[in-house]
Design an enzyme around this catalytic site. Structure first.
Site, PDB file in Angstrom:
ATOM      1  N   TRP A   1       0.833  -1.219   0.000  1.00 13.73           N
ATOM      2  CA  TRP A   1       0.000   0.000   0.000  1.00 13.73           C
ATOM      3  C   TRP A   1       0.862   1.261   0.000  1.00 13.73           C
ATOM      4  O   TRP A   1       0.382   2.334  -0.269  1.00 13.73           O
ATOM      5  CB  TRP A   1      -0.939   0.001   1.208  1.00 13.73           C
ATOM      6  CG  TRP A   1      -0.237   0.222   2.551  1.00 13.73           C
ATOM      7  CD1 TRP A   1       0.837  -0.476   3.033  1.00 13.73           C
ATOM      8  CD2 TRP A   1      -0.560   1.199   3.543  1.00 13.73           C
ATOM      9  NE1 TRP A   1       1.197   0.001   4.276  1.00 13.73           N
ATOM     10  CE2 TRP A   1       0.360   1.020   4.615  1.00 13.73           C
ATOM     11  CE3 TRP A   1      -1.521   2.188   3.649  1.00 13.73           C
ATOM     12  CZ2 TRP A   1       0.324   1.817   5.767  1.00 13.73           C
ATOM     13  CZ3 TRP A   1      -1.551   2.974   4.803  1.00 13.73           C
ATOM     14  CH2 TRP A   1      -0.638   2.781   5.841  1.00 13.73           C
ATOM     15  N   ASP A   2       2.155   1.103   0.278  1.00 15.75           N
ATOM     16  CA  ASP A   2       3.099   2.216   0.246  1.00 15.75           C
ATOM     17  C   ASP A   2       2.918   3.035  -1.034  1.00 15.75           C
ATOM     18  O   ASP A   2       3.015   4.254  -1.032  1.00 15.75           O
ATOM     19  CB  ASP A   2       4.553   1.714   0.258  1.00 15.75           C
ATOM     20  CG  ASP A   2       4.878   0.764   1.399  1.00 15.75           C
ATOM     21  OD1 ASP A   2       3.981   0.022   1.822  1.00 15.75           O
ATOM     22  OD2 ASP A   2       6.037   0.751   1.852  1.00 15.75           O
TER      23      ASP A   2
ATOM     24  N   GLU B   1       0.531  -2.852  12.316  1.00  9.56           N
ATOM     25  CA  GLU B   1       0.696  -4.307  12.266  1.00  9.56           C
ATOM     26  C   GLU B   1       0.944  -4.930  13.641  1.00  9.56           C
ATOM     27  O   GLU B   1       1.230  -6.116  13.730  1.00  9.56           O
ATOM     28  CB  GLU B   1       1.821  -4.666  11.290  1.00  9.56           C
ATOM     29  CG  GLU B   1       1.453  -4.256   9.879  1.00  9.56           C
ATOM     30  CD  GLU B   1       2.438  -4.743   8.837  1.00  9.56           C
ATOM     31  OE1 GLU B   1       3.541  -5.172   9.215  1.00  9.56           O
ATOM     32  OE2 GLU B   1       2.092  -4.668   7.645  1.00  9.56           O
TER      33      GLU B   1
ATOM     34  N   LYS C   1       2.579  -0.070  16.091  1.00  5.97           N
ATOM     35  CA  LYS C   1       3.793  -0.088  15.267  1.00  5.97           C
ATOM     36  C   LYS C   1       3.920   1.197  14.453  1.00  5.97           C
ATOM     37  O   LYS C   1       5.002   1.751  14.303  1.00  5.97           O
ATOM     38  CB  LYS C   1       3.728  -1.292  14.321  1.00  5.97           C
ATOM     39  CG  LYS C   1       4.944  -1.451  13.432  1.00  5.97           C
ATOM     40  CD  LYS C   1       4.786  -2.630  12.478  1.00  5.97           C
ATOM     41  CE  LYS C   1       6.008  -2.819  11.601  1.00  5.97           C
ATOM     42  NZ  LYS C   1       5.782  -3.770  10.508  1.00  5.97           N
ATOM     43  N   GLN C   2       2.793   1.639  13.900  1.00  7.71           N
ATOM     44  CA  GLN C   2       2.850   2.784  12.988  1.00  7.71           C
ATOM     45  C   GLN C   2       1.512   3.485  12.979  1.00  7.71           C
ATOM     46  O   GLN C   2       0.484   2.878  13.291  1.00  7.71           O
ATOM     47  CB  GLN C   2       3.184   2.298  11.590  1.00  7.71           C
ATOM     48  CG  GLN C   2       2.127   1.395  10.990  1.00  7.71           C
ATOM     49  CD  GLN C   2       2.675   0.520   9.874  1.00  7.71           C
ATOM     50  OE1 GLN C   2       2.996  -0.640  10.108  1.00  7.71           O
ATOM     51  NE2 GLN C   2       2.774   1.067   8.691  1.00  7.71           N
TER      52      GLN C   2
END
Ligand code: BGC
Length: 785
Positions: free
Chosen positions: A361-362, A488, A592-593
């Site tokens: 998806w980046d 994640e 995580k993000q």
């Protein structure tokens, strides 16, 4: 503190002045050249020493079985991995019978410069062999942005103080041996000898090798031609064999004399074309390159980049290092996407084999936003690549018992390549990201042709996925249960807010698109009932909120979980994924993000319509102490929302972290390739963060504000046939329309019209002051020195 980097700080170049073999692999990524089709890592010309040899052709991969200890229904059977193709950049040098090898002898001068305006990697060095012969070597390398199959090297060796016999061996090498993996799951699996030889050729100054991948059956052809100039007695011979084709150039140089080889290399690959057709293809590409010659290629490269910078440059006043980093970032993102042309843009671009060369998806959520406003043609190509994989995505959805299309979490060629479904297939949000990129591109360009040909179908098939994945409960509320959001460290959770809000946008955009394109709707079998069902689901979409805490939840029930023991976690236990079981990460509050925080940016309009600034600030403050940034995709998102909520210094630190991710190797894995999303995120942090740029249908909104450490920020945006330059100072912003018809925009909520004859200047209002949120222990953002 971010450690001092290995590169000199300059506005338009990345310069290395000493050769440190310990960070060779990292520098090979930093100095990689690519056009999105061909990628050459910044390996030394002579091939050795190397960290990781790397020559890539976008899309060339090998397939391998995915082993499962316990198999399950719908698990992908085979994986894809990028392979190192035939290396055309090797030029070995022999000086008076001794190999020019920097591990031996004395290197008295060394410099490599990545020139961001000329689009070349230049190298100069002076070396004395163990036997005492001194030579000066200069090389310039480019991967052409205008001739997509072509790369080239000009290599020159000069005798310095004594007569020297020199031999240059210019090679094409297949099946180079690769270093083994260190067990990091983010690195690639090394496939040894992935290429089977089909044809080799060497005549005069021309070389060609054709190979085929063993299992994926892709034919790879690489050819080279050379122009040699040297003193009278220079001779050349050529030969070829199974995995090697070589031109050998021999000369005797008096002091001050030099021998120069200009090598043009053409690449091609195909799953269907025959051997003779592939040989012809690369020969033709070589002929075209030779027609322009080395100088012509250089001139075209410069012209192409001049044009890019006129549309894309970002100027940063007050921080030279961020200035360099953002141009480095723009250059590499352009390289990753410029000529990818209906192929994926991988997470590492073509700079290394990390993540097995997969795209995530980046691409749609990080890379394409930047390209939409700087090189929009590349965005249409990237989305057409997704479009070309629709059949596989439809098959995958059917396999999962779903309607529409389920695009893969990670892939090279289209099929799902993730062997770990909780952080793979369950991350359905990738589909909404693709839809978002379609809408963003069409809004920013007005390219209705693209919308009709590919956009509508992408929107419809992803909307169908959401409509079949979710359900209305007894009260009519719409839920998407059991999915994984961007974070994640949570998986298979109900109602992930980011996913729900992005799916909502996807459903509404699809319903709008079929109204605009009734013929396409009819072709795709969308009737009024179906699009009404999309609107119903969107209107009833659940967004979990904890009223006691006054914050939105990352997913239903998230705020009830036990907090991670941040105090008891040592700094060397990050990234957590390498030191703790997922089982434990999944059931605790640890992130995580950016996830909910990313939604605050990408679904800004939804929040702004319903909540005040305090709510946004409270959300951000709640998630900051839980977010460990174990993914490089996080800092830039946090930068945008920190700036939005008035934490400008914090936003600056996050921007610096995103910007310096690779130049300072902050995650210690730049050796595997650059973090392209984080590089693109640098632009996002500056433009969407400090520029406050947001989409507003066919308009743009800005809410600029600078942190104290920046004196000025200027950037360019392409939007609906216009080129806008925005320049932000501490107290005012100037909107200058460089070309195109008048543009309506908003500045901190106020309507502004800019024309080419009259820039608009507006005051920057002060930002709200709020207590600065804290981060987990050991996870305060890196600060530049
Ligand atoms: C991140 C993903 C990302 C992938 C590739 C992972 O570490 O969690 O969001 O897509 O890296 O960059």
């Amino acid at each position: 503190m971010i450690n001092h980097g290995s590169y000199a700080v300059e506005p338009w170049a990345v310069r290395e002045t000493t050769l440190d073999l310990d960070v060779l692999a990292q520098s090979e990524s930093v100095f990689a050249l690519s056009n999105g089709h061909v990628g050459w890592r910044g390996n030394l010309d002579e091939g050795e020493p190397h960290g990781l040899p790397g020559s890539y052709l976008n899309g060339v991969h090998e397939v391998h079985p995915l082993p499962y200890a316990e198999a399950g229904y719908g698990y992908p059977e085979s994986g894809q991995t990028v392979i190192n193709v035939t290396n055309g950049k090797v030029l070995r040098l022999l000086v008076d019978d001794e190999p020019f090898d920097l591990r031996y002898g004395r290197l008295t001068a060394h410099e490599r410069v990545l020139d961001l305006r000329r689009g070349v990697l230049e190298r100069t060095c002076e070396w004395t062999s163990p036997a005492g012969s001194t030579v000066r070597v200069r090389s310039t390398r480019l991967v052409s942005l205008t001739q997509r199959a072509v790369a080239a090297v000009a290599y020159e060796v000069e005798a310095v103080d004594a007569r020297s016999r020199v031999v240059i061996q210019s090679e094409l090498v297949a099946n180079e041996s690769l270093p083994g993996s260190d067990g990091d799951p983010r690195a690639a699996m090394a496939l040894h000898s992935p290429l089977e030889q089909e044809d080799h050729f060497a005549t005069g100054n021309r070389l060609r090798l054709v190979h085929r991948t063993r299992r994926s059956g892709l034919r790879v052809a690489v050819a080279a031609d050379h122009a040699v100039s040297g003193p009278g007695q220079t001779t050349t011979t050529s030969e070829s064999g199974t995995d090697l084709a070589r031109l050998t150039v021999t000369s005797v140089l008096e002091p001050g004399q030099s021998l120069r080889v200009e090598k043009l290399v053409a690449h091609g690959w195909s799953a269907t074309r025959s051997l003779p057709a592939m040989a012809d293809q690369v020969d033709a590409a070589l002929a075209a390159a030779a027609h322009d010659g080395w100088r012509g290629l250089l001139a075209d490269q410069r012209a192409g980049l001049d044009d890019f910078w006129a549309r894309a440059d970002v100027e940063v006043g007050g921080d030279e290092e961020i200035q360099q980093a953002v141009r480095f970032a723009l250059f590499h993102v352009l390289q990753a996407g410029a000529r990818a042309e209906r192929r994926a843009i991988p997470a590492k671009g073509l700079t290394g084999s990390g993540y097995d060369g997969h795209a995530f998806w980046d691409t749609e959520m990080f890379v394409l936003p930047l390209l939409t406003h700087t090189a929009p043609a590349a965005v249409a190509e990237a989305l057409r690549w997704r479009y070309s994989t629709l059949d596989e995505a439809r098959e995958r959805a059917a396999q999962l018992g779903l309607a529409g299309a389920a695009f893969p979490w990670r892939t090279i060629a289209g099929p799902e390549g993730s062997a770990y479904w909780p952080a793979g297939t369950a991350a359905f949000h990738v589909n909404a990201g693709i839809a978002d990129a379609v809408v963003r591109y069409v809004e920013a360009t007005g390219d209705t042709g693209f919308e009709r040909e590919a956009g509508v179908e992408l929107l419809v098939e992803t909307a169908r996925l959401w409509r079949s994945l979710g359900h209305h409960d007894a009260h009519g509320v719409y839920h998407l249960d059991g999915v994984t959001g961007p974070d994640e460290y949570s998986a298979v959770a109900d109602d992930n807010t980011y996913t729900n809000l992005m799916a909502r946008q996807n459903l509404l955009s699809a319903a709008d698109a079929v109204e605009r394109h009734p013929d396409e709707a009819a072709r795709l079998g969308v009737d009024e009932e179906e699009s009404a069902a999309w609107r119903d689901a969107a209107a009833a979409m659940h967004v979990p909120y904890n009223a006691e805490l006054g914050v939105h939840e990352q997913h239903s029930g998230f705020t009830r979980y036990q907090r991670w023991d941040f105090e008891g976690t040592r700094s060397d236990q990050y990234p957590l994924l390498l030191n703790f079981p997922y089982f434990d990460l999944y059931r605790k509050q640890v992130i995580k993000q950016a996830d909910l925080v990313l939604a605050l940016y990408t679904c800004d309009g939804w929040f702004a319509e319903r909540y005040d600034e305090e709510q946004i600030a409270r959300n951000f403050a709640y998630y900051e102490p839980l977010t460990v940034r174990d993914s490089s995709l996080s800092a830039c998102c946090q930068a945008v929302v920190a700036a939005r909520t008035g934490h400008l210094d914090l936003a600056y630190d996050y921007t610096a972290e995103a910007a310096l991710m690779d130049l300072r190797d902050l995650e210690h894995n730049t050796r595997d390739g650059l973090h392209i999303a984080s590089l693109a995120g640098t632009w996002m942090a500056l433009v969407a963060g400090f520029g406050g740029m947001r989409r507003d249908g066919e308009r743009l909104r800005f809410a600029p504000r600078l942190p104290e450490r920046l004196s000025r920020l200027a950037f360019h945006v392409q939007f609906r046939g216009r080129r806008l330059r925005v320049e932000i100072d501490a107290d005012k912003t100037t909107y200058e329309l460089l070309d195109g018809p008048p543009l309506d925009l908003r500045h901190h909520g106020d309507a502004v019209t800019v024309t080419t004859s009259e820039p608009a200047v507006r005051a920057v209002p002060p930002s709200a002051r709020r207590p600065v949120p804290r981060q987990p222990r050991h996870r305060v953002p890196n600060q530049t020195s």
